[in-house]
Design an enzyme around this catalytic site. Structure first.
Site, PDB file in Angstrom:
ATOM      1  N   GLY A 325       3.468  -6.579  -1.272  1.00  0.00           N
ATOM      2  CA  GLY A 325       2.242  -5.828  -1.000  1.00  0.00           C
ATOM      3  C   GLY A 325       2.250  -5.283   0.418  1.00  0.00           C
ATOM      4  N   SER A 326       1.078  -5.230   1.020  1.00  0.00           N
ATOM      5  CA  SER A 326       0.948  -4.584   2.336  1.00  0.00           C
ATOM      6  C   SER A 326       1.612  -5.368   3.455  1.00  0.00           C
ATOM      7  CB  SER A 326      -0.514  -4.379   2.665  1.00  0.00           C
ATOM      8  OG  SER A 326      -1.099  -3.555   1.685  1.00  0.00           O
ATOM      9  N   THR A 327       2.031  -6.624   3.193  1.00  0.00           N
ATOM     10  CA  THR A 327       2.723  -7.341   4.265  1.00  0.00           C
ATOM     11  C   THR A 327       4.051  -6.653   4.594  1.00  0.00           C
ATOM     12  OG1 THR A 327       3.799  -8.818   2.679  1.00  0.00           O
ATOM     13  CG2 THR A 327       1.739  -9.579   3.629  1.00  0.00           C
ATOM     14  N   LYS A 329       4.217  -3.555   5.324  1.00  0.00           N
ATOM     15  CA  LYS A 329       3.949  -2.390   6.174  1.00  0.00           C
ATOM     16  C   LYS A 329       4.450  -2.511   7.611  1.00  0.00           C
ATOM     17  CE  LYS A 329       0.303  -0.547   3.265  1.00  0.00           C
ATOM     18  NZ  LYS A 329      -1.151  -0.559   2.988  1.00  0.00           N
TER      19      LYS A 329
END
Lengths: 620, 365
Positions: A325-327, A329
């Site tokens: 997921g967004s980790t 980014k």
């Protein structure tokens, strides 16, 4: 004439063969008489000698198993110990009817059905003449009652022996593992003479990985026994060498906070010291009681564990494969900066969705109305999806794969327990070889926000986070800091393996990304600002929410309409303090909903405790 | 043409058949005692025995000319399997010996105990005997190749038996004493080389054999305990099921390699004499068949197989009585275990085939 010659020759040959056969028969007769004379010598001439040896005194070698080393936590709490207990053991080879004997034994010792079930299961995988435990932990009265009646039960004994016990039970099972009875499979890989008196062996976790240190070295007793096999006297005694003690890196107070945070939830939390690689907390929830496995778990309980929807036997910290997921980014951002595709000021326009040229499909942002003008700092802080779609598209899969691989994604971390999964960092080559298809641009886009094929383990995430906190210095995680001699108490520190370093063209790129991550929790616009509120120190982090099922183009994610097992995973990665990192963390709560709501507060709690305990809070 | 008797029509040699039956029945009796009076073990062995005897009868139906024709191919297949087993074999007791065929596990080295003497006999059958130096060297090569492959597994006992099988054929073929001495001399010369190639556990076994007190926990213990078992049996033995050494777990490998010690303890010198008489009867019958065979292939193969059978007995008894190193050779037809039993009975099946297909040569000439 020629024919005649051949016949004569054959005659001659058959005579030659016959002659040789007669010679052979003669040699055989001589050798047989040698055997006869040897047997005569042993049975008749030396009969008295050997009869004496056989009848009155015989020499027997009894192995003395070493005492297994203990396992301690970082702060000296015993995590695996050897408890002395009386157990009722049976040698099946010496008994004609097992069922009858068990029925008889029931009259004097309490034997429950579960004991019998466990016993019967142990019978399937036993060594020859191995004593199998029928009942554990007899009390004094039962021992006395059996001793009086012992003569009625040949092949049954009460033995006092050390049983492995894990006082904290399920709390550390995924790190420590457990020991269990040696089976045929183990026999192939061990030195059987060193294990000749040993009944148990490390099967999982640290107990397995450090088996050769924990086990020790066998000793033996040379004894004289009488005709009934009773020991008359000890001729020689060679003491066994006890196994070494092992000291874990685990900080029990942090471990406890992590366990409480995941109570009744599925997920994993791993905390790590970024400098030494020491794993400070290692939780996979739910756990299970390792003590049940030590003397063989009965089939029923084992099937329950296997069938459980929460899958407690899986070590999620190293075997759970989750979409990041967004980790992802911060890592994406760094790769973007490093490749010169982004700088701090360059902005993207986020209307709430992104489309590829010539394609109608809308890749949506989590924020429907969009983030508007967005630079790197804002994109990380507010977790803008469109910014990272664009960045991923411009980078392309090859550069993403190269950059992510440097952080160890798609590779094992090398932690000192077995069973670690590689998870998956997709590449063009991987897709062609495994799925037999070419890579599509759309797949690059969603990879930019940690969706799609990419999978990570919690341990990989925290290791990548330490690399970030160390500004490129890669360290291998470890669960054991030192090994000590149980007699001399001499401590031998294990080296911490730091591997290569990620060298950037411009070192300020680390700082840029770290500042953005700090503002995720400390700026009011950050996705996890609530978790960073009023903190007396600075920490950095990134939330993540990983989709478990795809949401259609024009559908909305409505939590209450979706079954629990399809709800999003909540993720958080981070480290503290920002100025001189001492702890890094990765948290995954399965089906926990949003990362900022569920995962980030757990991190705050653990950071607070850690900073307090170490006296690291100076601010305010 | 003379009338065929029942044995010839069924292709069974009754004296051999009954000798084998008596021995293997005796084996079951001793296994019952050695295995701690475990009837299950006896049943399992009895089933293996029935299969082995059936195999013997089936093999006996084949005509020797067929067996001769198959020799080369079987030898080649055996060699290939030996090479495969080095790479893909199952590790049992620290040595790669087994090939897992899903249905059953198979030991290629066991096959070589039959195919090596077959190959050597086949090779020498159409040569003028005694063999020339060149032919003898060729035979040595045919023997040494599989023996080395087996020795590196490492299975010293089987390597020894395969070598014995091959060389006994060469000996019967009339190789000159001078050549025999040269081969023996060469063998002695390469012993130091073999020693350096040996696995540490094999070196330990040989050293332990030379000085058993060296290793009280391991191999030395075997020898000491088996000597006590044999010696304490006395002339009449302690009686069936009354052996104390074997029943109090002093003796290792009681129902397999060391079953002779159990036999000696319970049946004494008298029992040993009886056992040796049956063995001798079988051997002499085998040699009688060899002498009366109608062709060189039959003569060489029957005598080679019979002599190998004796080597089995000699090595096992020598090992159990502490005169030879412990190399893991079972007592033929008595020890527990299916593989060696089947190999042996197939060998006897071949001997029976040689004896009962009498028209092989006469029809040709």
């Amino acid at each position: 004439m020629v024919k005649d010659f051949i016949f004569r020759n054959q005659d001659h040959e058959s005579n030659l063969i016959s002659r040789r056969i007669y010679i052979s028969a003669f040699i055989i007769l001589i050798l047989i008489s040698m055997i006869v004379s040897r047997i005569f010598y042993l049975t008749v001439t030396k009969n008295v000698h050997y009869s004496t040896l056989s009848q009155s005194n015989r020499v027997k070698i009894i192995p003395i198993p070493p005492i297994r080393g203990l396992i301690y936590s970082r702060d000296g709490v015993i995590l695996a110990e050897n408890k002395s207990a009386f157990s009722l053991v049976v040698t099946p080879e010496k008994i004609s009817s097992l069922n009858e004997t068990i029925d008889q034994l029931k009259k004097i010792v309490l034997i429950e059905d579960s004991d019998i079930k466990r016993f019967k299961k142990s019978l399937d995988r036993k060594r020859k003449f191995e004593k199998i435990i029928l009942r554990l932990n007899l009390d004094k009265e039962e021992v006395a009652r059996f001793s009086v009646n012992r003569h009625r039960y040949p092949g049954v004994d009460v033995v006092a022996r050390l049983n492995r016990h894990y006082p904290l039970g399920k709390k550390l099972v995924h790190a420590i593992g457990y020991v269990a009875r040696i089976d045929d499979h183990d026999l192939k890989s061990i030195d059987t003479s060193n294990y000749s008196g040993t009944t148990h062996i490390g099967k999982l976790g640290v107990e397995k990985y450090y088996e050769e240190f924990l086990h020790g070295h066998v000793g033996y007793q040379q004894v004289e026994t009488n005709a009934q096999g009773r020991i008359i006297r000890v001729l020689e005694h060679v003491a066994s060498k006890p196994g070494k003690n092992i000291h874990l890196t685990i900080d029990l107070s942090l471990q406890q906070i992590a366990i409480d945070a995941l109570k009744d939830k599925r997920g994993a939390i791993v905390a790590m010291d970024p400098i030494k690689g020491d794993v400070l907390a290692f939780v996979s929830s739910p756990g299970y009681d390792p003590n049940k496995f030590v003397n063989g778990i009965d089939t029923e309980s084992y099937n329950l564990l296997l069938a459980s929807k929460d899958r407690p036997l899986i070590n999620r910290a190293i075997q759970g494969e989750y979409p990041p997921g967004s980790t992802f980014k911060p890592f994406m951002g760094l790769i973007g900066l490093e490749n010169g595709i982004r700088n701090n000021t360059k902005e993207s326009w986020c209307p709430g969705w992104f489309t590829l040229k010539g394609n109608k499909h809308r890749y949506r942002d989590w924020k429907k109305q969009g983030h508007g003008h967005t630079n790197m700092h804002k994109a990380v802080m507010e977790s803008c999806d469109v910014y990272f779609y664009t960045l991923a598209y411009e980078l392309g899969i090859d550069r993403i794969y190269e950059g992510m691989s440097k952080f160890g994604f798609g590779q094992t971390t090398g932690i000192d327990i077995e069973g670690e999964k590689k998870a998956l960092m997709p590449s063009r080559r991987w897709k062609r070889e495994v799925l037999g298809e070419a890579w599509f641009p759309g797949e690059t886009l969603i990879l930019g926000i940690g969706q799609g094929y990419a999978l990570v383990t919690p341990l990989q995430l925290v290791k990548a986070m330490t690399t970030f906190a160390n500004k490129g210095h890669i360290i291998q995680p470890r669960l054991v800091t030192s090994i000590s001699n149980s007699i001399t108490t001499e401590v031998h520190d294990l080296p911490n393996y730091s591997k290569n370093k990620i060298v950037l063209s411009n070192n300020t790129h680390w700082d840029d990304m770290i500042i953005s991550m700090k503002d995720v929790v400390h700026d009011v616009k950050g996705t996890a600002w609530f978790s960073g509120k009023d903190a007396k120190y600075n920490f950095a982090g990134k939330t993540g929410t990983a989709q478990v099922i795809g949401i259609g183009q024009d559908e909305n994610y409505k939590k209450e309409e979706i079954a629990e097992e399809f709800q999003d995973h909540a993720l958080f990665i981070g480290f503290a303090p920002v100025e001189a990192p001492k702890i890094a963390i990765a948290i995954i709560v399965e089906n926990g909903g949003g990362g900022s709501k569920t995962a980030a507060p757990i991190a705050r709690k653990m950071f607070d405790a850690f900073m307090n305990n170490r006296g690291l809070i100076t601010k305010g | 043409m003379e009338e065929k008797n029942l044995g010839q029509r069924l292709h069974i040699d009754f004296p051999l058949f009954f000798g084998i039956l008596i021995l293997s029945t005796l084996g079951l009796v001793v296994i019952y005692s050695a295995g701690g009076q475990d009837m299950e073990l006896v049943y399992r062995q009895a089933i293996k025995l029935v299969i082995a005897l059936a195999g013997m009868v089936i093999i006996a139906q084949l005509s020797p000319s067929k067996i001769a024709r198959w020799s080369f191919n079987l030898y080649l297949i055996g060699l290939i399997l030996l090479i495969i087993v080095i790479f893909y074999g199952d590790v049992g007791k620290g040595a790669q010996r087994w090939l897992d065929l899903k249905l059953f596990r198979f030991q290629p080295s066991e096959l070589m105990k039959l195919t090596v003497p077959m190959m050597v006999a086949y090779y020498l059958a159409d040569k003028t005997l005694p063999p020339t130096i060149l032919q003898a060297s060729m035979v040595c090569f045919l023997i040494i190749l599989p023996v080395l492959l087996i020795a590196i597994q490492p299975d010293l006992g089987t390597a020894l038996l395969v070598a014995a099988a091959g060389f006994s054929v060469l000996f019967v073929a009339g190789i000159s004493w001078r050549l025999l001495a040269i081969i023996g001399g060469l063998g002695a010369a390469i012993t130091p080389l073999l020693w350096s190639l040996m696995h540490s556990y094999q070196k330990r076994r040989v050293l332990t054999f030379l000085n058993p007190e060296n290793d009280p926990l391991g191999a030395g213990y075997h020898t000491i305990q088996s000597k006590i078992a044999i010696g304490s049996g006395g002339f009449y033995g302690k009686g069936w099921l009354n052996g104390t050494q074997s029943h109090l777990e002093f003796l290792p490998e009681r129902s397999t390699d060391f079953i002779f010690a159990v036999f000696c303890e319970e049946f004494g010198m008298l029992g040993v004499l009886f056992l040796l008489c049956i063995y001798l009867f079988i051997i002499l019958r085998g040699l009688y068949i060899a002498i009366n065979a109608q062709h060189n292939f039959g003569r060489l193969l029957a005598s080679g197989l019979t002599l190998t059978f004796f080597v089995y007995i000699f090595v096992n008894m020598g090992m159990v009585t502490g005169q030879l190193p412990i190399v893991g050779v079972p007592l033929p037809l008595v020890s527990h275990g299916g593989t060696s039993m089947v190999t042996l009975t197939i060998g006897f099946g071949i001997i029976m085939a040689i004896h009962t297909h009498r028209r092989f040569l006469s029809s040709k000439i």
